[in-house]
Design an enzyme around this catalytic site. Structure first.
Site, PDB file in Angstrom:
ATOM      1  N   CYS A   1     -12.125 -11.485   9.928  1.00  0.00           N
ATOM      2  CA  CYS A   1     -12.840 -10.939   8.742  1.00  0.00           C
ATOM      3  C   CYS A   1     -11.601 -10.981   7.633  1.00  0.00           C
ATOM      4  CB  CYS A   1     -13.301  -9.387   8.751  1.00  0.00           C
ATOM      5  SG  CYS A   1     -12.359  -8.047   8.998  1.00  0.00           S
TER       6      CYS A   1
ATOM      7  N   HIS B   1       2.998  -7.850  25.658  1.00  0.00           N
ATOM      8  CA  HIS B   1       2.994  -6.386  26.005  1.00  0.00           C
ATOM      9  C   HIS B   1       1.592  -5.474  26.258  1.00  0.00           C
ATOM     10  CE1 HIS B   1       7.312  -5.970  23.975  1.00  0.00           C
ATOM     11  NE2 HIS B   1       7.397  -7.015  25.322  1.00  0.00           N
TER      12      HIS B   1
ATOM     13  N   ARG C   1      -7.910 -13.068   4.224  1.00  0.00           N
ATOM     14  CA  ARG C   1      -7.324 -12.932   3.151  1.00  0.00           C
ATOM     15  C   ARG C   1      -5.931 -12.603   2.957  1.00  0.00           C
ATOM     16  NH1 ARG C   1     -12.297  -9.231   2.063  1.00  0.00           N
ATOM     17  NH2 ARG C   1     -13.975 -10.836   1.411  1.00  0.00           N
TER      18      ARG C   1
END
Length: 142
Positions: A65, A98, A109
């Protein structure tokens, strides 16, 4: 390897490039993302990816997103999902090494398509280190 991918309107071009990369490596990809830049709601595309990972239908998930945050919050609501927001490949490396993450969240973006592919490649090729990290990962689920 089976991989589910989902994206909102910020990521159709990223998804297209990532799917092409994954398929060139022989991975089976399930696509839940939108293919247009028309405004959509990222949870509608994150939940199916997280369900696949949670239920063992996919080995890993990739979600995209604009900032990566909203979709990360969405997928992390699912049991057995450990999603990490990765904006550079070094973070992808550590989130696998980890944290044994099984979903990578990419902020479209704030990364280039080439960076996103490098993030995915690093994420998928890094093995969980285990050891002291396993105890920590075990404490994530409530």
């Amino acid at each position: 390897m089976k991989i589910s991918i989902g994206n909102d309107h910020a990521g159709p071009e990223y998804k297209k490039a990532i799917v092409q990369y994954l398929e060139s490596k022989g991975h089976e990809v399930t696509n839940y993302g939108t293919d247009t830049d028309g405004s959509v709601d990222y949870p509608d595309f994150g939940h199916p990816v997280a369900t696949d990972v949670s239920e063992g239908k996919a080995d890993f998930g990739i979600v995209i997103c604009g900032s990566g945050n909203g979709i990360a919050m969405t997928v992390n609501k699912h049991p057995k999902v450990r999603a990490g927001l990765c904006w550079i490949k070094e973070i992808a490396y550590l989130t696998r090494l980890h944290n044994n993450a099984n979903v990578v969240c990419i902020p479209a973006r704030y990364t280039s398509i080439q960076q996103a592919i490098e993030i995915v490649e690093t994420f998928l090729t890094t093995e969980f280190e285990g050891g002291r990290h396993q105890t920590r990962v075990d404490k994530i689920s409530c």
